[in-house]
Design an enzyme around this catalytic site. Structure first.
Site, PDB file in Angstrom:
ATOM      1  CG  ASP A  50      -1.889   1.145   1.269  1.00 49.03           C
ATOM      2  OD1 ASP A  50      -1.850   1.988   0.353  1.00 49.03           O
ATOM      3  OD2 ASP A  50      -2.688   1.211   2.229  1.00 49.03           O
ATOM      4  CB  CYS A  69      -0.433   3.040   4.253  1.00 54.31           C
ATOM      5  SG  CYS A  69       0.755   3.613   5.503  1.00 54.31           S
ATOM      6  CB  CYS A  89     -10.802  20.772  -3.336  1.00 56.25           C
ATOM      7  SG  CYS A  89      -9.041  21.130  -3.165  1.00 56.25           S
TER       8      CYS A  89
END
Length: 423
Positions: free
Chosen positions: A179, A182, A365
């Site tokens: 991952d 992570c 955003c």
């Protein structure tokens, strides 16, 4: 002579802006077409000149510093007004100039060598978990959620995201998974539950690492879920599966090629990778000046063409590509609403200027996904052409199988996050 009033008269075609300057004089712009309506006030006479010189950055900083105050409506309404008229703003001389400057320095700004990458991560992710707890879901997923209907709660949508990723990874018991980036460990712990696999998660955030390791201890899976403080370029082990969610945005355009070469080199010959990243329908560009300076130093969401070109040079097979359009917009709306509900606490933890900065960040955003060109892409990659099934028919049944294995675990993993964050 150019003036801010002249610029606003020219570019605001949709919605209405009422502006009270530092002298108390009122000016009105727009109103010819439907759109957001907002009233603002300047408390500093230098603000108009500064905004005229660099609208996108200096308007944001004026709000952060209190030189620009929203009197009617909200900062989100002001950001929506900007995006409703963004095409016209982008054609203004100062915007064209600064965009050209940013393009010229793009390779330097995004040259995220390991030492610089560590500093960039520290600037954003190590500011303290309490701020993130104020607006993220209970599992601390700091990436785009998945809204099949749009009516899901944030917690439900984040579970849907993890389930969708797990299905596309085609996990099998006994495999090893890497991952990359992570976070606070939630995805890795989830994947280790829905399949009997070994997980190695890597991060450059010391704060996230501590929480992720503690969560693995609380859940009793430290023997097969390991979290390391290491750059993805320093990993040397081999894995049957690689997953990376929200990490590619921190790589930088100059390093996209080496990133996908690293993904290839980490995969076993029959391995499978899933890369989940913010992207855009537009050609390669630059990160906006506000986000670049105040939120994500070194950050850049690559265009799909940049991703595909880097994958092609790596020798990996592109097995599937899925475009998520409004999902991150819905996610950010939830985050913005939750942050607003906990704003007083955020001001206690940080300060008022930080709160204004974060309001702008979440609002901008959200708008770039709902009104702009941004999207999210999931690219499935393999070293061989048959590393994944030949059709997508497997995804639905696999998600159903995984959902059946989530029973009780979701409550446990949420409890582990709460306990680790409180210690």
């Amino acid at each position: 002579m150019f003036s801010l009033n002249g610029l606003l008269e020219k570019v605001i075609k949709r919605g209405r802006l009422t502006l009270v300057d530092a002298k108390g004089e009122t000016h009105r712009f727009g109103g010819n077409a439907p759109g957001p309506e907002v009233a603002i006030r300047f408390t500093d006479p230098s603000v108009p000149r500064r905004i005229l010189l660099n609208p996108e950055l200096n308007a944001a900083e004026a709000y952060m510093d209190g030189g620009l105050v929203v009197d009617d409506g909200s900062i989100h309404d002001l950001v929506r007004l900007f995006f409703a008229n963004k095409r016209e703003f982008d054609l203004s001389p100062s915007q064209i100039f600064w965009r050209g400057v940013a393009r010229g320095f793009r390779r330097f700004q995004q040259n995220n060598v390991i030492t610089r990458a560590r500093a960039n991560v520290k600037a954003h992710y190590d500011i303290g978990e309490e701020i993130y707890r104020l607006f993220l879901d209970d599992d601390m997923q700091y990436s785009c959620a998945y809204f099949p209907t749009g009516e899901e709660t944030l917690e439900e949508a984040q579970t849907q995201k993890k389930r969708h990723i797990a299905a596309k990874l085609c996990l099998k018991d006994g495999q090893r998974l890497l991952d990359i980036g992570c976070g606070w460990g939630g995805l890795g712990l989830y994947l280790a539950h829905v399949a009997d696999i070994e997980v190695v998660g890597v991060t450059l955030s010391e704060r996230q690492l501590a929480v992720a390791r503690r969560r693995a201890e609380i859940l009793g899976v430290s023997d097969r879920v390991r979290f390391d403080l290491i750059d993805y370029r320093e990993v040397r082990e081999k894995f049957e599966r690689v997953v990376s969610v929200g990490m590619l945005e921190h790589v930088g355009a100059p390093h996209l090629g080496s990133y996908f070469l690293n993904v290839r080199d980490r995969l076993q010959p029959d391995g499978l990778a899933l890369i989940h990243s913010i992207s855009s329908k537009a050609p390669p560009g630059v990160t906006g000046p506000f986000l670049r300076k105040h939120i994500f130093p070194g950050g850049y969401a690559p265009s799909l063409s940049e991703i595909v070109a880097a994958v092609e040079r790596s020798g990996l097979w592109s097995l599937d590509c899925e475009i998520w359009r409004c999902h991150y917009g819905h996610t950010l709306r939830h985050w913005r609403d939750r942050f607003a509900a906990n704003r007083d606490r955020a001001a206690e933890v940080m300060d008022e200027r930080f709160c204004r900065m974060w309001e702008l960040y979440l609002s901008m955003c959200e708008c770039v996904f709902m009104q702009g060109a941004s999207n999210v892409v999931q690219v499935q990659l393999g070293r061989e052409r048959d590393s994944a099934p030949l059709t997508r028919d497997y995804i639905g049944p696999e998600k159903d199988r995984i959902a059946a294995r989530e029973t009780e675990f979701l409550e446990r993993v949420v409890a582990s996050a709460k306990q680790a964050l409180e210690e």
